[in-house]
Scaffold this motif. Sequence first.
Motif, PDB file in Angstrom:
ATOM      1  N   HIS A 293       1.382   1.172  -4.907  1.00  0.00           N
ATOM      2  CA  HIS A 293       0.455   0.658  -4.315  1.00  0.00           C
ATOM      3  C   HIS A 293       0.021   1.668  -2.687  1.00  0.00           C
ATOM      4  O   HIS A 293      -1.084   1.547  -2.538  1.00  0.00           O
ATOM      5  CB  HIS A 293       0.702  -0.728  -4.358  1.00  0.00           C
ATOM      6  CG  HIS A 293       0.071  -1.023  -6.089  1.00  0.00           C
ATOM      7  ND1 HIS A 293      -0.460  -2.372  -6.245  1.00  0.00           N
ATOM      8  CD2 HIS A 293      -0.581  -0.217  -7.414  1.00  0.00           C
ATOM      9  CE1 HIS A 293      -0.134  -2.101  -7.585  1.00  0.00           C
ATOM     10  NE2 HIS A 293      -0.691  -1.113  -8.457  1.00  0.00           N
ATOM     11  N   ASP A 294       1.054   1.731  -2.321  1.00  0.00           N
ATOM     12  CA  ASP A 294       1.353   2.138  -1.131  1.00  0.00           C
ATOM     13  C   ASP A 294       0.687   3.564  -0.572  1.00  0.00           C
ATOM     14  O   ASP A 294       0.301   4.016  -1.445  1.00  0.00           O
ATOM     15  CB  ASP A 294       2.310   1.728  -0.204  1.00  0.00           C
ATOM     16  CG  ASP A 294       2.963   0.767  -0.314  1.00  0.00           C
ATOM     17  OD1 ASP A 294       1.989   0.014   0.220  1.00  0.00           O
ATOM     18  OD2 ASP A 294       3.973   0.786   0.310  1.00  0.00           O
ATOM     19  N   ASN A 295      -0.789   2.895   0.261  1.00  0.00           N
ATOM     20  CA  ASN A 295      -1.936   4.371   1.040  1.00  0.00           C
ATOM     21  C   ASN A 295      -2.375   4.813  -0.149  1.00  0.00           C
ATOM     22  O   ASN A 295      -2.696   6.428  -0.233  1.00  0.00           O
ATOM     23  CB  ASN A 295      -0.753   5.679   1.287  1.00  0.00           C
ATOM     24  CG  ASN A 295      -0.091   4.780   2.387  1.00  0.00           C
ATOM     25  OD1 ASN A 295      -0.823   4.289   3.533  1.00  0.00           O
ATOM     26  ND2 ASN A 295       1.821   5.515   2.460  1.00  0.00           N
TER      27      ASN A 295
END
Length: 327
Positions: A293-295
């Motif tokens: 999910h990050d970035n």
Amino acid sequence: MVSHVIGVDLGGTKLEAALVNRNEGVVSRIERPTKSDQSSEHVEDQIANITSDLIDESPSNSVDGIGIGAPGTVNWEQTTVSQPPNFKDWGSVNLRSSLQSRLDNTLPVVVENDANVAALGSSFYGAGQHFDSFIMVTLGTGVGGGIIYQNKIFRGSTGGSAEIGHMSVDYEGPCAESGVRGAVEGYLGKEFLVEHARRRLVNYPGSIIRDLADSDSSKITPRMIYEAASRDDEFAQNILAWAGHKLGCVLGSAVNLLDIRTIVVGGGISKAGDYILGPARDTLPRFTTPGLHDNLRILQEEPERKVSLLGAAYLVLKDDQAQVGSA
């Protein structure tokens, strides 16, 4: 040193070509209907005619090469296009030989998948230039895909990778032109999207789309849907949101497979902007594993940049280690 080249963007609806100078970018551009429902020979003639006209416009009546972005699978040698969706009775065509024979010329001709070319153009001149890896999606007559990994096109083992448009979001869904059931192109491709709007319009007698199409549903276009949405037409906004949701679903699968978290979306239908991309951004995390999910980001490629034409030109220019000016 390479001076002028021609970049060609072969679409299912329109054929676009540009004369490109290595220092100045796009010098001249021509656009014509592709007429993809006619024979491959007719389309080949169209490509030869448009490139010949641009050669005549070049300062010395000559160019140093031609780059072509075409739908379908392109072989490893970058000469031959096979089974392009939305093109009638195409089979496999060696566009390099075809174009050279029609122009009576031995000009270098380099062919690449159209979405790969758009990704290449975005990587050097567009929204993707700040990222060494990203997924490119083009929304037009069909849905194309390209992968840039560490600043290079990822082409797979034979040159046919990244066909995101033919990834399925519903194994019981409608067939796309490729024959793949539930492929996302069967929802977001130009004709499929318009047909979806037509079928549902009967329940929305107050929609602005009726006026824009002169009460003739056969005249509806994606541009009309976007225009109606921009005028607060709830029906049109819902149609585009529905399309954006499908896009977010398939992009989640692509991120899960590749661990590439930047997506650039271009093509004519992407002009609807946040009416499609907003729902896609909302949907994307729900179909992506939490560890990725990050970035996560979805960016819109600016149509004015003409990254498909610049990417096609770069196919020739890269062999000279050349760069081109801003579009």
